[in-house]
Design an enzyme around this catalytic site. Structure first.
Site, mmCIF file in Angstrom:
data_model
loop_
_atom_site.group_PDB
_atom_site.id
_atom_site.type_symbol
_atom_site.label_atom_id
_atom_site.label_comp_id
_atom_site.label_asym_id
_atom_site.label_seq_id
_atom_site.Cartn_x
_atom_site.Cartn_y
_atom_site.Cartn_z
ATOM 1 N N ASN A 1 -10.798 -2.510 -5.396
ATOM 2 C CA ASN A 1 -10.257 -1.659 -6.299
ATOM 3 C C ASN A 1 -10.785 -1.280 -7.497
ATOM 4 O O ASN A 1 -10.470 -0.433 -8.279
ATOM 5 C CB ASN A 1 -8.796 -2.077 -6.287
ATOM 6 C CG ASN A 1 -7.704 -2.035 -5.217
ATOM 7 O OD1 ASN A 1 -6.845 -2.674 -4.891
ATOM 8 N ND2 ASN A 1 -8.069 -0.788 -4.544
ATOM 9 N N ASP B 1 0.800 -1.353 -0.064
ATOM 10 C CA ASP B 1 0.029 -0.127 0.112
ATOM 11 C C ASP B 1 0.766 1.282 0.043
ATOM 12 O O ASP B 1 2.004 1.179 0.548
ATOM 13 C CB ASP B 1 -0.996 0.093 1.230
ATOM 14 C CG ASP B 1 -2.039 0.983 1.069
ATOM 15 O OD1 ASP B 1 -2.265 1.463 -0.104
ATOM 16 O OD2 ASP B 1 -2.869 0.895 2.048
HETATM 17 C C1 IPE Z 1 -5.432 -2.787 -0.291
HETATM 18 O O1 IPE Z 1 -4.935 -1.319 -0.618
HETATM 19 C C2 IPE Z 1 -5.431 -3.487 -1.792
HETATM 20 C C3 IPE Z 1 -4.199 -3.979 -2.152
HETATM 21 C C4 IPE Z 1 -3.055 -3.696 -1.625
HETATM 22 C C5 IPE Z 1 -4.076 -4.511 -3.523
HETATM 23 P P1 IPE Z 1 -5.983 -0.261 -0.623
HETATM 24 O O2 IPE Z 1 -5.451 0.999 -0.633
HETATM 25 O O3 IPE Z 1 -7.035 -0.688 -1.904
HETATM 26 O O4 IPE Z 1 -6.815 -0.566 0.787
HETATM 27 P P2 IPE Z 1 -7.996 0.399 1.318
HETATM 28 O O5 IPE Z 1 -9.295 0.507 0.529
HETATM 29 O O6 IPE Z 1 -7.336 1.806 1.753
HETATM 30 O O7 IPE Z 1 -8.203 0.024 2.747
HETATM 31 C C1 IPE Z 2 -1.381 0.103 -3.312
HETATM 32 O O1 IPE Z 2 -1.359 1.539 -3.421
HETATM 33 C C2 IPE Z 2 -1.599 -0.424 -4.774
HETATM 34 C C3 IPE Z 2 -3.151 -0.815 -4.974
HETATM 35 C C4 IPE Z 2 -3.986 -0.898 -4.050
HETATM 36 C C5 IPE Z 2 -3.344 -1.192 -6.450
HETATM 37 P P1 IPE Z 2 -2.375 2.717 -3.566
HETATM 38 O O2 IPE Z 2 -3.013 2.950 -4.986
HETATM 39 O O3 IPE Z 2 -3.617 1.997 -2.702
HETATM 40 O O4 IPE Z 2 -1.878 3.869 -2.788
HETATM 41 P P2 IPE Z 2 -2.455 4.842 -1.915
HETATM 42 O O5 IPE Z 2 -2.834 3.963 -0.708
HETATM 43 O O6 IPE Z 2 -3.400 5.740 -2.695
HETATM 44 O O7 IPE Z 2 -1.302 5.775 -1.175
HETATM 45 MG MG MG Z 3 -4.136 2.486 -0.728
#
Ligand code: IPE
Ligand code: IPE
Ligand code: MG
Length: 269
Positions: A86, A38
């Site tokens: 996502n 994340d």
């Molecule tokens: C969790 O990350 C899913 C992945 C790392 C693929 P998100 O960034 O989507 O999680 P939330 O929605 O903030 O909890």
């Molecule tokens: C994790 O990084 C990757 C996916 C969930 C695909 P994020 O895209 O969630 O990054 P933040 O949480 O917005 O910083």
């Molecule tokens: Mg995230």
């Protein structure tokens, strides 16, 4: 950053890669490490860059972490790459991630084959674009005989949908209610055949599970770090493993029982 490595609080972040490697107990390497990758978006936003740049940089971290995990003898590395939720992101970001997935498999398949890595996925991959499904199938087919580390990518994955799908498959197979046991149910999950994760790492400071491995995480140790995924490096993985090795895994027993049991296992009773 303070890491609670067993008895004493220790700040490990200042140590070198070599010093961290020396601290690691190679006989206590977890069988299965799972990572909620994340913070890609925030990494890019902090630099005034579009979110997709963070995702690109995150793919480099995937390479580094996979390499070290394999070297250390971790049996299964599960990476949460795209969740059921996502799909709610802007269409442009979703399609970028899907293209990046194809590119990543294309560029890494050779090294997976060379390094004996077995590629597999969990999740509702039938929802992915056809090209992604084709590359997943190709990578699975071409690495299925490999006996090294399992690289398990969670794609279009959610713990709740996995459980619902498992229940459906179990009912369709004609299992009677008195036959339902935990091991039997486990065999219908996407992770069938894999051990439960011993350690779950989440980057970026968020302390939640976000629908990841809900059934399988029952007794996982959790490691949270503020480091954003694009900044997560080999040192950070070693720190997470050292933190894990300092935990006492009690599985409901008392600390005394655990010590007695590990004494027996080491043959010094
Ligand atoms: C969790 O990350 C899913 C992945 C790392 C693929 P998100 O960034 O989507 O999680 P939330 O929605 O903030 O909890
Ligand atoms: C994790 O990084 C990757 C996916 C969930 C695909 P994020 O895209 O969630 O990054 P933040 O949480 O917005 O910083
Ligand atoms: Mg995230």
């Amino acid at each position: 950053m303070t890491i609670y490595a067993g008895k004493k609080d220790m700040d490990l972040t200042g140590l070198s890669l070599e010093a961290l490697r020396r601290m690691l107990n190679l006989s206590l390497i977890p069988k299965h490490v799972a990572v909620i990758m994340d913070g890609n978006g925030r990494w890019a936003t902090q630099r005034g860059l579009p979110r997709i740049v963070g995702h690109k940089k995150g793919a480099d971290t995937v390479r580094k972490v996979t390499e070290l995990a394999r070297e250390l003898g971790i049996g299964v590395l599960t990476l949460y790459a795209f969740s059921d939720e996502n799909w709610r992101r802007p269409e442009s970001e979703v399609s970028f991630l899907m293209e990046m997935l194809v590119q990543h498999i294309r560029s890494e398949l050779g090294s997976m084959k060379k390094n004996g890595i077995k590629f597999r996925t969990i999740g509702r991959t039938e929802r992915l674009p056809a090209s992604a499904q084709e590359w997943i199938k190709k990578a699975e087919d071409e690495t299925k005989g490999n006996t090294g580390m399992v690289l398990n990518i969670a794609l279009s994955y959610g713990g709740r949908s996995e459980i619902i799908e498992a229940i459906k498959r179990m009912l369709e197979s004609g299992v009677r209610h008195e036959e339902v046991t935990e091991p039997l149910f486990t065999s219908f999950l996407d992770t069938a055949g894999l051990p439960d994760p011993d350690l779950i790492i989440r980057t970026s400071g968020e302390q939640r599970i976000s629908n990841f491995l809900l059934w399988q995480s029952a007794y996982a140790e959790l490691h949270f770090t503020d480091t954003l995924w694009p900044d997560f490096g080999k040192k950070d993985l070693l720190i997470a493993l050292i933190d894990y090795q300092g935990r006492e895994r009690r599985f409901g027993m008392t600390g005394e029982q655990v010590i007695k049991q590990s004494g027996k296992a080491n043959g010094d009773e």
